[in-house]
Structure formats: C-alpha cells, structure tokens
Design a protein around this motif. Structure first.
Motif, mmCIF file in Angstrom:
data_model
loop_
_atom_site.group_PDB
_atom_site.id
_atom_site.type_symbol
_atom_site.label_atom_id
_atom_site.label_comp_id
_atom_site.label_asym_id
_atom_site.label_seq_id
_atom_site.Cartn_x
_atom_site.Cartn_y
_atom_site.Cartn_z
ATOM 1 N N VAL A 103 24.044 12.746 28.343
ATOM 2 C CA VAL A 103 23.996 12.468 26.594
ATOM 3 C C VAL A 103 23.255 13.221 25.986
ATOM 4 N N PHE A 104 23.464 13.783 24.944
ATOM 5 C CA PHE A 104 22.448 14.370 24.127
ATOM 6 C C PHE A 104 22.539 14.402 22.646
ATOM 7 N N PRO A 105 21.502 13.909 22.118
ATOM 8 C CA PRO A 105 21.722 13.719 20.504
ATOM 9 C C PRO A 105 21.809 14.886 19.701
ATOM 10 N N GLN A 113 28.596 14.460 25.190
ATOM 11 C CA GLN A 113 28.752 13.554 26.322
ATOM 12 C C GLN A 113 29.456 14.635 27.246
ATOM 13 N N PHE A 114 28.942 14.812 28.506
ATOM 14 C CA PHE A 114 29.096 15.570 29.593
ATOM 15 C C PHE A 114 29.646 14.440 30.748
ATOM 16 N N GLY A 115 30.510 14.703 31.548
ATOM 17 C CA GLY A 115 30.632 13.961 32.718
ATOM 18 C C GLY A 115 32.113 14.303 33.471
ATOM 19 N N ARG A 116 32.336 13.696 34.722
ATOM 20 C CA ARG A 116 33.285 13.978 35.402
ATOM 21 C C ARG A 116 34.067 12.532 35.610
ATOM 22 N N PHE A 136 34.755 16.602 31.730
ATOM 23 C CA PHE A 136 35.121 16.509 30.273
ATOM 24 C C PHE A 136 33.860 16.741 29.417
ATOM 25 N N VAL A 137 34.158 16.898 28.043
ATOM 26 C CA VAL A 137 33.195 17.058 27.166
ATOM 27 C C VAL A 137 33.614 16.180 25.934
ATOM 28 N N HIS A 138 32.887 15.383 25.521
ATOM 29 C CA HIS A 138 33.307 14.357 24.354
ATOM 30 C C HIS A 138 31.990 14.694 23.241
ATOM 31 N N LEU A 139 32.587 15.061 21.964
ATOM 32 C CA LEU A 139 31.515 14.889 20.621
ATOM 33 C C LEU A 139 31.919 13.737 20.112
ATOM 34 N N SER A 154 39.005 18.392 27.936
ATOM 35 C CA SER A 154 39.029 18.021 29.282
ATOM 36 C C SER A 154 39.515 18.879 30.104
ATOM 37 N N TYR A 155 38.964 19.353 31.221
ATOM 38 C CA TYR A 155 39.037 20.569 31.932
ATOM 39 C C TYR A 155 38.754 20.474 33.554
#
Length: 161
Positions: A103-105, A113-116, A136-139, A154-155
């Motif tokens: 997570v990055f501000p 947010q990046f993750g698997r 995935f990447v979520h803003l 989602s990739y």
C-alpha cells in the motif's frame, strides 16, 4: 526553545490527517476485507457497491472494462450471486495471498494497493478447490472517512496449477 515547541504543536493541529504507513496498510487491508467479504462471502451486492465510489471503473484482463460505475459493479455482483444461488453449486471465495499486499499513500486522500489473490470454489461440505490466481491494483479514495475503491485493475489471471 518554548517557541519551537509551540510551533511544532500548532503545526500538528493544522496538519492534514495523513495515516502512518502501518496505519494506512491496516486501513486498506480492512477495507479490502469488507469489500470482498460482501462481494463473495455474503453475496451482498449493495454492501459491496457501498465500498466503491460512484465513478468506479473496473478493468479485467479477461473481460475488458467490466464496470463503468458503482451501479454496473453492483449489478455484476448481483448477477453472479443469483446465478450461483440458482445453480446450487459451489460458492466463489477470494483470498488475499498473505504478504502480497503493498500500500502506498497518494495525495488527496487516496491510496494505491497492489497484491495477489486466489479464488476458490467452496462446496457445501466446506471443501475448497483452488480455481485460479491473479494480480490486482486498486486505487482507493477516502470519502467521508471511509475508504472506497475508485479504480480496479485485475490482471495476470492464471488457472490453478
């Protein structure tokens, strides 16, 4: 020295409410859990949609742009859950891979947010069968004190191997 202490105190009073990295990570993890619990575990489309911004956009490597707003997203969840209930088949479950989330501000009350995550089909007897994994990447955007997902990518969807 007292003047310096006073200036530091006053500057903290008027500083923007920026979470520490650990606190932000915990906040986004909690918001992530709430979003996916509603979308998958309880199949509560309205509750899942409430965790998104009105202008949500959702991009999927296999399906393209699958939602252009909150209503599209809610309808998609409701449709999947209705089909799942009608078939009497397994329940789809999403699990965040431990240690994969970053997570990055960002400015303006946003976080990246990046993750698997992995997806499972859970049978009535509780047996879970892994069906796939993806990145995935979520803003996220904080709206009225609540973190809501604004953009989803989602990739790299891979079948269970």
């Amino acid at each position: 020295m007292p003047l310096l202490a006073l200036l530091l105190f006053v500057s903290r009073l008027f500083a923007p409410d920026i979470a520490t990295p650990d606190s932000l990570h915990a906040q986004i993890l909690q918001a992530d859990r709430q979003l996916f619990a509603a979308a998958f575990d309880t199949c509560d489309a309205a509750k899942a949609a409430a965790r998104t911004t009105d202008d949500l956009e959702f991009f999927h490597d296999k399906g393209g742009k699958v939602a252009s707003n909150r209503s599209d997203f809610q309808a998609s969840i409701a449709q999947r859950c209705a089909a799942q209930a009608a078939s009497g088949g397994p329940v789809l479950q999403r699990r965040l891979l431990a240690g994969s989330m970053e997570v990055f501000p960002l400015q303006q009350d946003r976080a990246l947010q990046f993750g698997r995550h992995r997806f499972y089909e859970v049978q009535a007897d509780g047996h879970a069968r892994l069906t796939g994994e993806a990145r995935f990447v979520h803003l996220w955007r904080r709206v009225n004190g609540q973190w809501q997902v604004e953009r989803v990518i989602s990739y790299d969807h891979q079948p269970a191997g």
